[in-house]
Design a protein around this motif. Structure first.
Motif, mmCIF file in Angstrom:
data_model
loop_
_atom_site.group_PDB
_atom_site.id
_atom_site.type_symbol
_atom_site.label_atom_id
_atom_site.label_comp_id
_atom_site.label_asym_id
_atom_site.label_seq_id
_atom_site.Cartn_x
_atom_site.Cartn_y
_atom_site.Cartn_z
ATOM 1 N N HIS A 1 -15.777 -4.530 0.793
ATOM 2 C CA HIS A 1 -15.409 -3.027 0.667
ATOM 3 C C HIS A 1 -13.971 -2.798 0.825
ATOM 4 O O HIS A 1 -13.858 -1.829 0.215
ATOM 5 C CB HIS A 1 -16.289 -2.398 2.128
ATOM 6 C CG HIS A 1 -16.262 -1.068 2.185
ATOM 7 N ND1 HIS A 1 -16.850 -0.344 1.375
ATOM 8 C CD2 HIS A 1 -15.467 -0.171 3.256
ATOM 9 C CE1 HIS A 1 -16.795 1.128 1.913
ATOM 10 N NE2 HIS A 1 -15.771 1.150 3.037
ATOM 11 N N ALA A 2 -13.311 -3.492 1.424
ATOM 12 C CA ALA A 2 -11.794 -3.267 1.606
ATOM 13 C C ALA A 2 -11.216 -3.228 -0.020
ATOM 14 O O ALA A 2 -10.288 -2.347 -0.487
ATOM 15 C CB ALA A 2 -11.080 -4.017 2.389
ATOM 16 N N TYR B 1 -2.096 -7.744 -5.558
ATOM 17 C CA TYR B 1 -1.709 -8.746 -4.799
ATOM 18 C C TYR B 1 -2.685 -8.493 -3.406
ATOM 19 O O TYR B 1 -3.070 -9.475 -3.006
ATOM 20 C CB TYR B 1 -0.253 -8.711 -4.324
ATOM 21 C CG TYR B 1 0.134 -9.536 -3.035
ATOM 22 C CD1 TYR B 1 0.318 -10.849 -3.296
ATOM 23 C CD2 TYR B 1 0.167 -8.891 -1.860
ATOM 24 C CE1 TYR B 1 0.745 -11.597 -2.145
ATOM 25 C CE2 TYR B 1 0.529 -9.717 -0.607
ATOM 26 C CZ TYR B 1 0.844 -10.916 -0.929
ATOM 27 O OH TYR B 1 1.108 -11.915 0.067
ATOM 28 N N MET B 2 -2.822 -7.282 -2.953
ATOM 29 C CA MET B 2 -3.618 -7.283 -1.794
ATOM 30 C C MET B 2 -5.271 -7.613 -2.009
ATOM 31 O O MET B 2 -5.745 -8.520 -1.058
ATOM 32 C CB MET B 2 -3.771 -5.810 -1.329
ATOM 33 C CG MET B 2 -2.356 -5.122 -0.785
ATOM 34 S SD MET B 2 -2.731 -3.427 -0.259
ATOM 35 C CE MET B 2 -0.862 -3.067 0.261
ATOM 36 N N SER B 3 -5.657 -7.368 -3.222
ATOM 37 C CA SER B 3 -7.084 -7.933 -3.551
ATOM 38 C C SER B 3 -7.138 -9.260 -3.805
ATOM 39 O O SER B 3 -8.068 -9.735 -2.949
ATOM 40 C CB SER B 3 -7.661 -7.045 -4.877
ATOM 41 O OG SER B 3 -7.459 -5.549 -4.817
ATOM 42 N N ARG B 4 -6.118 -9.828 -4.246
ATOM 43 C CA ARG B 4 -6.166 -11.179 -4.315
ATOM 44 C C ARG B 4 -6.000 -11.883 -2.906
ATOM 45 O O ARG B 4 -6.788 -12.877 -2.623
ATOM 46 C CB ARG B 4 -4.953 -11.705 -5.256
ATOM 47 C CG ARG B 4 -4.754 -12.991 -5.737
ATOM 48 C CD ARG B 4 -4.006 -13.513 -6.698
ATOM 49 N NE ARG B 4 -2.522 -13.179 -6.285
ATOM 50 C CZ ARG B 4 -1.999 -12.152 -6.776
ATOM 51 N NH1 ARG B 4 -2.419 -11.666 -7.770
ATOM 52 N NH2 ARG B 4 -0.851 -12.027 -6.439
ATOM 53 N N GLU B 5 -5.331 -11.528 -2.194
ATOM 54 C CA GLU B 5 -5.055 -12.015 -0.732
ATOM 55 C C GLU B 5 -6.132 -11.841 -0.030
ATOM 56 O O GLU B 5 -6.658 -12.764 0.821
ATOM 57 C CB GLU B 5 -3.756 -11.364 -0.285
ATOM 58 C CG GLU B 5 -2.607 -11.815 -0.625
ATOM 59 C CD GLU B 5 -2.197 -13.512 -0.629
ATOM 60 O OE1 GLU B 5 -2.122 -13.978 0.649
ATOM 61 O OE2 GLU B 5 -2.062 -13.997 -1.729
ATOM 62 N N GLU C 1 -1.839 -9.552 7.139
ATOM 63 C CA GLU C 1 -1.010 -9.339 6.285
ATOM 64 C C GLU C 1 -1.311 -7.997 5.438
ATOM 65 O O GLU C 1 -0.539 -6.994 5.271
ATOM 66 C CB GLU C 1 -0.354 -10.331 5.558
ATOM 67 C CG GLU C 1 0.515 -9.987 4.350
ATOM 68 C CD GLU C 1 0.667 -11.125 3.480
ATOM 69 O OE1 GLU C 1 1.659 -11.135 2.501
ATOM 70 O OE2 GLU C 1 -0.175 -12.011 3.248
ATOM 71 N N VAL C 2 -2.545 -8.022 4.882
ATOM 72 C CA VAL C 2 -2.812 -6.751 4.067
ATOM 73 C C VAL C 2 -3.097 -5.480 4.811
ATOM 74 O O VAL C 2 -2.556 -4.518 4.451
ATOM 75 C CB VAL C 2 -4.045 -7.118 3.044
ATOM 76 C CG1 VAL C 2 -4.650 -5.968 2.371
ATOM 77 C CG2 VAL C 2 -3.911 -8.419 2.277
ATOM 78 N N GLN C 3 -3.591 -5.630 5.898
ATOM 79 C CA GLN C 3 -3.876 -4.674 6.842
ATOM 80 C C GLN C 3 -2.483 -3.965 7.218
ATOM 81 O O GLN C 3 -2.319 -2.780 7.226
ATOM 82 C CB GLN C 3 -4.479 -4.850 8.196
ATOM 83 C CG GLN C 3 -5.220 -3.959 8.940
ATOM 84 C CD GLN C 3 -5.902 -4.329 10.233
ATOM 85 O OE1 GLN C 3 -5.473 -5.191 10.929
ATOM 86 N NE2 GLN C 3 -7.060 -3.671 10.578
#
Length: 158
Positions: free
Chosen positions: A63-64, A94-98, A113-115
């Motif tokens: 979902h994120a 980058y966020m999606s990959r992480e 980290e992404v949050q």
């Protein structure tokens, strides 16, 4: 029996409230709502990871990622936004990959980290809220006409 129907009713009211908020929001507020949704989804995933709720964790992370890719990233105008939009696009990628790596490896630190990146972007986005462009509406003209009073007729009216 009754508990589930109560929960369904509460969820239905929540859904209506969210939909109404989206329909009434300006474009700037919609982006804030996207940030909030992704931040909450990641927070849920962290808690679900701790509780070993693997399927729920995967759903929250998905979902994120969907919010980031189909909401935040899709809303970028790379032509008008120039270098900033291109950098944001790379950051969202980058966020999606992480998040994918966090899901596959149960890496809570990647989720956090992404949050935190999303929180920082949200704070920055809120700080640049544009001033309302709508001109204040003028008050209606005052007249001496009272619509509740009987209409005066003139000799010329038939």
């Amino acid at each position: 029996m009754f508990g589930s129907s109560k929960l369904y009713g509460a969820n239905a009211y929540t859904k209506i409230g969210e939909e109404t908020g989206v329909m009434a929001a300006d474009p700037h507020k919609l982006i804030v709502m996207l940030f909030d949704g992704a931040i909450i989804a990641i927070g849920n995933a962290v808690q679900q990871m701790k509780n070993k709720e693997i399927a729920k964790k995967g759903k929250s992370i998905s979902h994120a990622i969907s919010i980031i890719d189909n909401g935040l990233r899709a809303s970028l105008d790379k032509e008008a936004g120039g270098e900033i939009a291109k950098n944001l696009d790379a950051l969202y990628e980058y966020m999606s990959r992480e998040l994918l790596l966090a899901n596959a490896g149960n890496k809570e630190e990647k989720l956090l980290e992404v949050q935190n990146l999303l929180r920082d972007l949200k704070i920055t986005w809120e700080a640049i809220k544009p001033a309302s462009t709508a001109a204040p509406s003028a008050p209606p003209p005052t007249t001496n006409y009272d619509p509740l009073q009987p209409k005066q007729t003139h000799a010329f009216e038939a």
